[in-house]
Design a protein around this motif. Sequence first.
Motif, PDB file in Angstrom:
ATOM      1  N   LEU A  52       0.832  -1.159  -0.133  1.00  0.00           N
ATOM      2  CA  LEU A  52      -0.018  -0.011  -0.103  1.00  0.00           C
ATOM      3  C   LEU A  52       0.796   1.038   0.106  1.00  0.00           C
ATOM      4  N   GLY A  53       0.432   2.108  -0.476  1.00  0.00           N
ATOM      5  CA  GLY A  53       1.056   3.537  -0.356  1.00  0.00           C
ATOM      6  C   GLY A  53       0.144   4.716  -0.499  1.00  0.00           C
ATOM      7  N   VAL A  54       1.017   5.817  -0.298  1.00  0.00           N
ATOM      8  CA  VAL A  54      -0.206   7.162  -0.628  1.00  0.00           C
ATOM      9  C   VAL A  54       0.879   8.357  -0.745  1.00  0.00           C
ATOM     10  N   GLU A  55       0.317   9.311  -1.629  1.00  0.00           N
ATOM     11  CA  GLU A  55       1.149  10.563  -2.146  1.00  0.00           C
ATOM     12  C   GLU A  55       0.283  11.768  -1.280  1.00  0.00           C
ATOM     13  N   GLN A 109       3.195  23.447  -4.628  1.00  0.00           N
ATOM     14  CA  GLN A 109       2.564  22.547  -3.429  1.00  0.00           C
ATOM     15  C   GLN A 109       3.803  21.353  -3.156  1.00  0.00           C
ATOM     16  N   VAL A 110       3.488  21.026  -1.878  1.00  0.00           N
ATOM     17  CA  VAL A 110       4.482  20.079  -1.502  1.00  0.00           C
ATOM     18  C   VAL A 110       4.131  18.782  -1.480  1.00  0.00           C
ATOM     19  N   GLU A 111       4.679  17.659  -1.981  1.00  0.00           N
ATOM     20  CA  GLU A 111       3.917  16.320  -1.856  1.00  0.00           C
ATOM     21  C   GLU A 111       4.880  15.405  -1.018  1.00  0.00           C
ATOM     22  N   LEU A 112       4.520  14.512  -0.325  1.00  0.00           N
ATOM     23  CA  LEU A 112       4.932  13.435   0.373  1.00  0.00           C
ATOM     24  C   LEU A 112       4.573  12.329  -0.222  1.00  0.00           C
ATOM     25  N   ALA A 113       5.519  11.468  -0.644  1.00  0.00           N
ATOM     26  CA  ALA A 113       5.157  10.218  -1.173  1.00  0.00           C
ATOM     27  C   ALA A 113       5.723   9.127  -0.021  1.00  0.00           C
ATOM     28  N   SER A 114       4.875   8.278   0.055  1.00  0.00           N
ATOM     29  CA  SER A 114       5.357   7.176   1.379  1.00  0.00           C
ATOM     30  C   SER A 114       6.029   5.951   0.634  1.00  0.00           C
ATOM     31  N   PRO A 115       6.734   5.409   1.548  1.00  0.00           N
ATOM     32  CA  PRO A 115       7.392   4.199   0.967  1.00  0.00           C
ATOM     33  C   PRO A 115       6.338   3.031   0.828  1.00  0.00           C
ATOM     34  N   PRO A 116       6.544   2.010  -0.030  1.00  0.00           N
ATOM     35  CA  PRO A 116       5.501   0.950   0.030  1.00  0.00           C
ATOM     36  C   PRO A 116       5.331   0.361   1.480  1.00  0.00           C
ATOM     37  N   MET A 183      -2.405  22.486 -12.523  1.00  0.00           N
ATOM     38  CA  MET A 183      -1.059  22.489 -12.037  1.00  0.00           C
ATOM     39  C   MET A 183      -0.512  22.998 -10.858  1.00  0.00           C
ATOM     40  N   CYS A 184      -0.738  24.513 -10.787  1.00  0.00           N
ATOM     41  CA  CYS A 184      -0.317  25.216  -9.647  1.00  0.00           C
ATOM     42  C   CYS A 184      -1.198  25.559  -8.401  1.00  0.00           C
ATOM     43  N   SER A 185      -2.594  25.263  -8.392  1.00  0.00           N
ATOM     44  CA  SER A 185      -3.627  25.593  -7.325  1.00  0.00           C
ATOM     45  C   SER A 185      -4.370  24.468  -6.839  1.00  0.00           C
ATOM     46  N   THR A 186      -3.913  23.209  -7.224  1.00  0.00           N
ATOM     47  CA  THR A 186      -4.947  22.002  -6.524  1.00  0.00           C
ATOM     48  C   THR A 186      -4.015  21.201  -5.680  1.00  0.00           C
ATOM     49  N   ALA A 187      -4.653  20.434  -5.016  1.00  0.00           N
ATOM     50  CA  ALA A 187      -3.729  19.247  -3.919  1.00  0.00           C
ATOM     51  C   ALA A 187      -4.758  18.000  -3.848  1.00  0.00           C
ATOM     52  N   ALA A 188      -4.391  16.821  -3.618  1.00  0.00           N
ATOM     53  CA  ALA A 188      -5.025  15.680  -3.832  1.00  0.00           C
ATOM     54  C   ALA A 188      -4.248  14.833  -2.580  1.00  0.00           C
ATOM     55  N   VAL A 189      -5.250  13.714  -2.307  1.00  0.00           N
ATOM     56  CA  VAL A 189      -4.820  12.470  -1.533  1.00  0.00           C
ATOM     57  C   VAL A 189      -4.973  11.551  -2.641  1.00  0.00           C
ATOM     58  N   GLN A 190      -3.737  10.870  -3.066  1.00  0.00           N
ATOM     59  CA  GLN A 190      -3.460   9.794  -3.776  1.00  0.00           C
ATOM     60  C   GLN A 190      -3.070   8.234  -3.526  1.00  0.00           C
ATOM     61  N   VAL A 191      -4.020   7.356  -3.410  1.00  0.00           N
ATOM     62  CA  VAL A 191      -3.898   6.151  -2.736  1.00  0.00           C
ATOM     63  C   VAL A 191      -3.496   5.214  -3.722  1.00  0.00           C
ATOM     64  N   CYS A 192      -2.552   4.450  -3.463  1.00  0.00           N
ATOM     65  CA  CYS A 192      -1.644   3.310  -4.305  1.00  0.00           C
ATOM     66  C   CYS A 192      -1.827   1.918  -3.773  1.00  0.00           C
ATOM     67  N   LEU A 193      -2.550   1.195  -4.864  1.00  0.00           N
ATOM     68  CA  LEU A 193      -2.900  -0.218  -4.277  1.00  0.00           C
ATOM     69  C   LEU A 193      -2.353  -1.192  -5.371  1.00  0.00           C
ATOM     70  N   ASP A 194      -2.027  -2.521  -5.086  1.00  0.00           N
ATOM     71  CA  ASP A 194      -1.381  -3.458  -6.248  1.00  0.00           C
ATOM     72  C   ASP A 194      -2.617  -3.894  -6.852  1.00  0.00           C
ATOM     73  N   PRO A 195      -2.567  -4.088  -8.360  1.00  0.00           N
ATOM     74  CA  PRO A 195      -3.405  -4.426  -9.048  1.00  0.00           C
ATOM     75  C   PRO A 195      -4.202  -5.717  -8.627  1.00  0.00           C
ATOM     76  N   GLY A 196      -3.500  -6.571  -8.371  1.00  0.00           N
ATOM     77  CA  GLY A 196      -3.870  -8.216  -7.785  1.00  0.00           C
ATOM     78  C   GLY A 196      -3.540  -9.002  -9.060  1.00  0.00           C
ATOM     79  N   HIS A 322       0.250   2.224 -12.800  1.00  0.00           N
ATOM     80  CA  HIS A 322       1.636   2.724 -12.728  1.00  0.00           C
ATOM     81  C   HIS A 322       2.492   1.497 -12.249  1.00  0.00           C
ATOM     82  N   GLY A 323       1.974   0.367 -12.738  1.00  0.00           N
ATOM     83  CA  GLY A 323       2.475  -0.853 -12.022  1.00  0.00           C
ATOM     84  C   GLY A 323       1.616  -1.319 -10.740  1.00  0.00           C
ATOM     85  N   HIS A 324       1.425  -0.297 -10.167  1.00  0.00           N
ATOM     86  CA  HIS A 324       0.132  -0.146  -9.014  1.00  0.00           C
ATOM     87  C   HIS A 324      -0.791   0.620  -9.717  1.00  0.00           C
ATOM     88  N   LEU A 325      -1.737   0.470  -8.960  1.00  0.00           N
ATOM     89  CA  LEU A 325      -3.037   1.399  -9.249  1.00  0.00           C
ATOM     90  C   LEU A 325      -2.837   2.625  -8.481  1.00  0.00           C
TER      91      LEU A 325
END
Length: 436
Positions: A52-55, A109-116, A183-196, A322-325
């Motif tokens: 699992l991961g999150v950005e 915008q600052v982005e944090l990408a977790s390790p898997p 590009m310049c004025s938005t921010a999100a929570v992006q969740v990363c999951l294995d395809p299975g 992206h390899g993951h979803l």
Amino acid sequence: MSEKAAMVTIPEQGSGPEAEPPDPGPTVLRDCADAETHVGSVCFKHGPPRLLGVELEWLLHRPPEPRSAPDAAALAAALGPHAPPGLSPNSPAAPLPSGSTVTVEPGGQVELASPPSPDLATLLQAVTADTAALHERLAAAGLHPTPRATDPVRPPRRILQLPRYDAMEESFDRRGPYGRSAMCSTAAVQVCLDPGEPCDLGARWAALHALGPVLLAAFANSPTLHGRHTGWKSSRWVCWQSADPARTAPPPAADAGGADPTRAWARRVLDTPVLAVRRPGRWLVPRGITFAEWVRGALPEPPTTADLEYHITTLFPPVRPHGHLEVRYVDAQPGRRWALPVAVLVALMSDPATVDQVRAVCAPAAGRWTSGARHGLSDRVLARAAGSVFELALRRLPAVGAPQWVVDDLADMHEHQVLRGRCPADDPDLPGGPTS
């Protein structure tokens, strides 16, 4: 890269068994079938779901001066050794203490990408610690995260002058102003999951798309943009969908719920216009030439597999393989509530039976992306589906090892927002709320 450039001169090699052949470089693509096969091989990495991961993205502001935005130098100084090379070329780009990496989006915008991570508890613990460390560094420089998913006050201003963002801006500007805002004025929570596994991929892909309108509405958190109320609960969604629909729109219903998403995604990749052709000294931004047309000779130099892999990174649909979803349809959340969409998605994708239940309860809300972005949970169809989805997630949270604070926060959101047809955009206590 041209065919000539893709060829290499083979240096003299030793003749012993330890000698390794030279890297032949990217393969030139001259056939769309080969390109489709390559898309499938790099975008879907099959196997049992394990990681699992999150950005997390945050817009930044200085509380005494809400219209003041950090410039590149100030942001680089604030991030110190964690600054990415695109912002500070000599930075070591050191991970945060629990292993997350830091990147910066075009508008600062600052982005944090977790390790898997192997499980939800490990993921939340690592990201909570790294978020605290990151925000402490930013706060020491007078920078604080905006609690909304769009900039409620400032116009879009790009602080990163990199070829990728130059090309994106040039391409998006052909359609209008929304690309710069996205590009310049938005921010999100992006969740990363294995395809299975291959046998489960179709159901997991369909469930993530079925959840899209529901979770978009439930977590909508961007009612204001550039100093005005837009009339949308998720202005972030509007910006991205208006920037370039060929790149950002949800797939057609047949592709979202189809049994073979690999082929459908490969077709979409090849049918999407090329955003940039990377060449030494200058990047080209062609007009309306799809990658398939490039393969067939529409541009002077044929594409390579490296060109194709880069092209994939210029598509921004709600769920991106992206390899993951990578689930991209959730607005950034205030405070620690970033953990709630992560927990919901992990819980709902935790076993095949739950995935099937998700598809059933979300079926009446299929395709209601625009209504979810505009109305949030004021859309009664989406509100009913969200109520069922949150109940299902709450039942599954103990099985996926959710810590008690996440269970409590999600139960509170379910009771005080979801069951009342409200979303974060309806919260008047946040800046940019309905009474601001």
